[in-house]
Write an enzyme that holds these catalytic residues in place. Structure first.
Site, PDB file in Angstrom:
ATOM      1  CG  ASN A  13      -1.681   1.276   1.403  1.00 22.48           C
ATOM      2  OD1 ASN A  13      -1.729   2.091   0.480  1.00 22.48           O
ATOM      3  ND2 ASN A  13      -2.277   1.469   2.571  1.00 22.48           N
ATOM      4  CD1 TRP A  14       3.665   1.063  -2.887  1.00 18.61           C
ATOM      5  CD2 TRP A  14       3.638   2.253  -4.789  1.00 18.61           C
ATOM      6  NE1 TRP A  14       4.458   0.412  -3.801  1.00 18.61           N
ATOM      7  CE2 TRP A  14       4.453   1.119  -4.972  1.00 18.61           C
ATOM      8  CE3 TRP A  14       3.466   3.145  -5.851  1.00 18.61           C
ATOM      9  CZ2 TRP A  14       5.100   0.854  -6.182  1.00 18.61           C
ATOM     10  CZ3 TRP A  14       4.101   2.889  -7.062  1.00 18.61           C
ATOM     11  CH2 TRP A  14       4.909   1.752  -7.220  1.00 18.61           C
ATOM     12  CE  LYS A  15       0.161   3.193   4.793  1.00 16.61           C
ATOM     13  NZ  LYS A  15       0.359   3.284   6.248  1.00 16.61           N
ATOM     14  CG  HIS A  98      -5.435   2.215   5.291  1.00 17.89           C
ATOM     15  ND1 HIS A  98      -4.952   3.114   6.202  1.00 17.89           N
ATOM     16  CD2 HIS A  98      -4.470   1.269   5.143  1.00 17.89           C
ATOM     17  CE1 HIS A  98      -3.739   2.734   6.583  1.00 17.89           C
ATOM     18  NE2 HIS A  98      -3.426   1.615   5.952  1.00 17.89           N
ATOM     19  CD  GLU A 100      -2.439   5.602   6.710  1.00 18.29           C
ATOM     20  OE1 GLU A 100      -2.493   5.655   5.467  1.00 18.29           O
ATOM     21  OE2 GLU A 100      -1.503   5.038   7.320  1.00 18.29           O
ATOM     22  CD  GLU A 170      -3.220  -2.243   7.351  1.00 22.34           C
ATOM     23  OE1 GLU A 170      -2.143  -2.534   6.822  1.00 22.34           O
ATOM     24  OE2 GLU A 170      -3.792  -1.160   7.165  1.00 22.34           O
ATOM     25  N   GLY A 176       2.807   2.436  10.665  1.00 21.76           N
ATOM     26  CA  GLY A 176       3.752   3.527  10.468  1.00 21.76           C
ATOM     27  C   GLY A 176       4.491   3.933  11.728  1.00 21.76           C
ATOM     28  CB  SER A 216       5.507  -1.711  11.828  1.00 17.39           C
ATOM     29  OG  SER A 216       5.139  -0.369  12.058  1.00 17.39           O
ATOM     30  N   GLY A 237       3.063  -1.130   4.152  1.00 18.54           N
ATOM     31  CA  GLY A 237       3.177   0.285   3.833  1.00 18.54           C
ATOM     32  C   GLY A 237       4.599   0.641   3.458  1.00 18.54           C
ATOM     33  N   GLY A 238       5.333   1.216   4.404  1.00 16.50           N
ATOM     34  CA  GLY A 238       6.680   1.735   4.146  1.00 16.50           C
ATOM     35  C   GLY A 238       7.606   0.776   3.410  1.00 16.50           C
TER      36      GLY A 238
HETATM   37  P1  13P Z   1       3.361   0.438   7.522  1.00 15.82           P
HETATM   38  O1  13P Z   1       3.813  -0.887   6.962  1.00 15.82           O
HETATM   39  O2  13P Z   1       4.107   1.609   6.979  1.00 15.82           O
HETATM   40  O3  13P Z   1       3.288   0.413   9.023  1.00 15.82           O
HETATM   41  O4  13P Z   1       1.853   0.624   7.014  1.00 15.82           O
HETATM   42  C1  13P Z   1       0.982  -0.416   7.159  1.00 15.82           C
HETATM   43  C2  13P Z   1      -0.262  -0.085   6.441  1.00 15.82           C
HETATM   44  O5  13P Z   1      -0.987   0.801   6.829  1.00 15.82           O
HETATM   45  C3  13P Z   1      -0.566  -0.829   5.212  1.00 15.82           C
HETATM   46  O6  13P Z   1      -1.837  -0.547   4.764  1.00 15.82           O
END
Ligand code: 13P
Length: 257
Positions: A13-15, A98, A100, A170, A176, A216, A237-238
């Site tokens: 998930n590149w956000k 998500h 966020e 999640e 994050g 994470s 994510g990251g």
């Molecule tokens: P991180 O892997 O950066 O913690 O993000 C997880 C996430 O929200 C994937 O959707």
């Protein structure tokens, strides 16, 4: 409990990261690194990067997804993107609900359900996110909340349609933050989601649903997380913005059987 009844899906998930040209470069770097994956490999990218991502991933085993979808078919919803629009771009998956989006953009359990239904109707595979905040966990509501969010998100989704649905557990406190859930916490959370599906659809159906862990997840902890019986891959994510790290996670999931 039989892990072979469901496929592992590793999804990035590149956000709100990467321009179209950066998208092309990163996917070209990733392609050879994940070419022999024995799991589903997906990259969910910003809307404006979809065309570049589809083009770069052509002929490879990388599937492309979007990060959100509106629940109405069309109309006066400035800035929104419909499921049919996404389908025509060639994306296969879409992230829905998500944390966020729940936290910053007013997403509710009801709109998560409506978006999931719209995605399914258009032939897209929703990756539906659920998860508790730290406060909810500390108050002891994790199981109740995960079951509620799961059942709400799947309202009016048939057992047949569920075959094209992925759920991602999640925990909000792990996203994050660098604080990963322990493998046991991830397994437990995913287990609550699976139990909710079993309550709604029966245990046999629940055994077949792919439930990811996200929060994470990285090259160092992926193998332990995906070794758990209820963890069918991850939503990353990251670490999905780095070809080498993402490919190590894909490898970890590929080696799980
Ligand atoms: P991180 O892997 O950066 O913690 O993000 C997880 C996430 O929200 C994937 O959707």
């Amino acid at each position: 409990m039989n892990k072979t009844l469901r496929k592992a899906v590793i999804a990035g998930n590149w956000k709100m990261n990467m321009t179209p040209s950066q998208t092309t470069a990163l996917i070209n770097e990733m392609k050879p690194l994940v070419a022999d994956a024995d799991c589903e490999v997906v990259l969910c990218v910003p809307f404006v990067d979809i065309a570049a991502a589809i083009e770069a991933a052509k002929g490879s085993n990388i599937k492309i997804g979007a990060e959100n979808v509106h629940f109405k078919a069309s109309g006066a919803f400035t800035g929104e993107i419909s499921a049919d629009m996404l389908k025509e771009t060639g994306v296969e998956y879409v992230v829905v609900g998500h944390s966020e989006r729940r936290q910053y953009f007013g997403e509710t359990d009801q709109t998560v359900n409506l978006r999931s239904l719209a995605a399914i109707k258009a032939g897209l595979k929703p990756i539906i996110c659920v998860g508790e905040t730290l406060e909810q966990r500390e108050l002891g509501y994790t199981e109740t909340l995960l079951k509620y969010q799961t059942k709400m998100a799947l309202t009016n989704v048939s057992a047949e349609e569920l075959k094209n649905v992925v759920i991602a557990y999640e925990p909000v406190w792990a996203i994050g933050t660098g604080v990963t859930a322990t493998a046991d916490q991830a397994d437990e959370g995913n287990g609550y989601v699976r139990a909710a599906i079993a309550e709604a659809y029966g245990a046999d159906v629940a055994e077949t649903v792919t439930i990811q862990y996200g929060g994470s997840m990285n090259a160092a902890n992926a193998a332990e997380l995906v070794s758990k019986v209820n963890v069918d891959g991850g939503l990353i994510g990251g670490a999905s913005l780095k070809a080498a790290d993402f490919s190590i996670i894909v490898k970890a999931a590929s080696e799980q059987k």
